[in-house]
Design an enzyme around this catalytic site. Structure first.
Site, short mmCIF file in Angstrom:
data_model
loop_
_atom_site.label_atom_id
_atom_site.label_comp_id
_atom_site.label_asym_id
_atom_site.label_seq_id
_atom_site.Cartn_x
_atom_site.Cartn_y
_atom_site.Cartn_z
N SER A 7 36.99 30.08 38.32
CA SER A 7 38.28 30.76 38.18
C SER A 7 39.47 29.87 38.54
CB SER A 7 38.31 32.00 39.07
OG SER A 7 37.98 31.66 40.39
N HIS A 61 44.16 32.73 44.62
CA HIS A 61 43.99 31.82 43.48
C HIS A 61 45.33 31.17 43.13
CE1 HIS A 61 40.04 33.55 42.92
NE2 HIS A 61 39.81 32.70 41.95
#
Length: 305
Positions: A56, A281
């Site tokens: 990711s 993230h």
């Protein structure tokens, strides 16, 4: 930390931890969008065939525009930016949220095994993997849950060291041979390719100072988790060096832009993102920073190794 905080904050932090566990657990490495990026060949009078492998942190979940729902892949992730800048003749991004080294050989939903994208024609491979093998998502959820219970201590470190050895240091060591196998497989499929292992960006303050409750880890656990990430990156650098691959440091260039920073300054979103990105993230600026680090490496060293 003061202890007069309303109980609602604890509940909110626990909810945040639960949301994070769900988001991070589903996010890891690899994307598949084959875009003939440009008609003109890359420099050195030679067309560039580029394949991006990863989890990711590579795919860019939540960052507009999402081009693959199965893998949470963005067309503004660092491989896409690198492909455009390098004018790649062919570009195949198979990075996929949630990927571990296993997904190099096994399909992940509609994403085929990532290594299927690598062939004898491939000139450049970037690989960013290992975070999910070590258990990023579980670690963050565990540390957030424990942090709410003991915000001034280091309950997460105590938990991971309860057996007498550091379970996360062990997980990093156990991931090294898996990344080694991936690099060997890449070289076997693309013997002439330049292979670049991309490290992970700076997620938490490099000085070890926490920011509870924005990031609901206990004060003492920030330094422990920072050291764990540095250990992971050092392992990736070492494995790359032993397996005819280059290493790109994305940690150094992102120091000062971790998830504790103000929204205007951070390149990694906290557990409740303000910019479009997955919790814990990189946001679009984080992907840009990683692209810059990769491009700097590509420009500085034109040899294979």
């Amino acid at each position: 930390m003061t202890n007069d905080r309303r109980p609602a904050d604890g509940a909110r932090a626990r909810r945040r931890a639960a949301v994070l566990a769900t988001a991070v657990g589903g996010c890891a490495l690899v994307a598949v969008a084959t875009t003939p990026a440009a008609a003109h060949p890359a420099g050195h009078g030679h067309r560039l065939d580029y394949v991006a492998l990863g989890d990711s942190y590579t795919s860019g979940p939540g960052i507009p525009t999402q081009v693959d729902a199965n893998c949470a892949r963005s067309d503004q992730n660092y491989p896409s930016l690198v492909a455009r800048r390098e004018k790649a003749a062919t570009f195949t991004d198979v990075s996929c949220a949630g990927a571990t080294t296993v997904q190099m050989w096994q399909a992940q939903g509609t994403n085929r095994p990532q290594l299927d994208a690598v062939s004898r024609n491939t000139d450049l491979v970037t690989l960013q993997i290992g975070g999910n093998d070590v258990g990023f998502g579980t670690i963050i959820a565990t540390c957030a849950r424990l942090g709410v219970q003991d915000p001034t201590g280091s309950p997460c470190e105590r938990s991971y060291e309860a057996s007498g050895q550091d379970a996360l240091a062990l997980a990093v060591r156990q991931t090294a041979p898996k990344v080694t196998e991936v690099l060997r497989a890449v070289h076997a499929r693309a013997p002439h390719a330049r292979v670049v292992v991309v490290g992970y960006p700076d997620l938490l303050p490099d000085d070890g100072v926490g920011c509870f409750p924005q990031v609901p880890f206990a004060q003492g656990d920030f330094a422990y988790l920072r050291d764990t990430e540095k250990r992971l990156n050092l392992m990736l650098r070492t494995v790359a060096g032993r397996n005819r691959a280059e290493y790109v440091d994305t940690y150094g260039p992102t120091v000062g832009h971790d998830m504790c920073k103000a929204p205007a300054n951070r390149w990694i979103e906290p557990l409740q993102p303000a910019a479009p990105a997955a919790p814990a993230h990189p946001n679009a600026r984080g992907e840009e920073a990683m692209a810059g680090a990769v491009l700097h490496r590509l420009a500085g060293h034109h040899g294979h190794h």
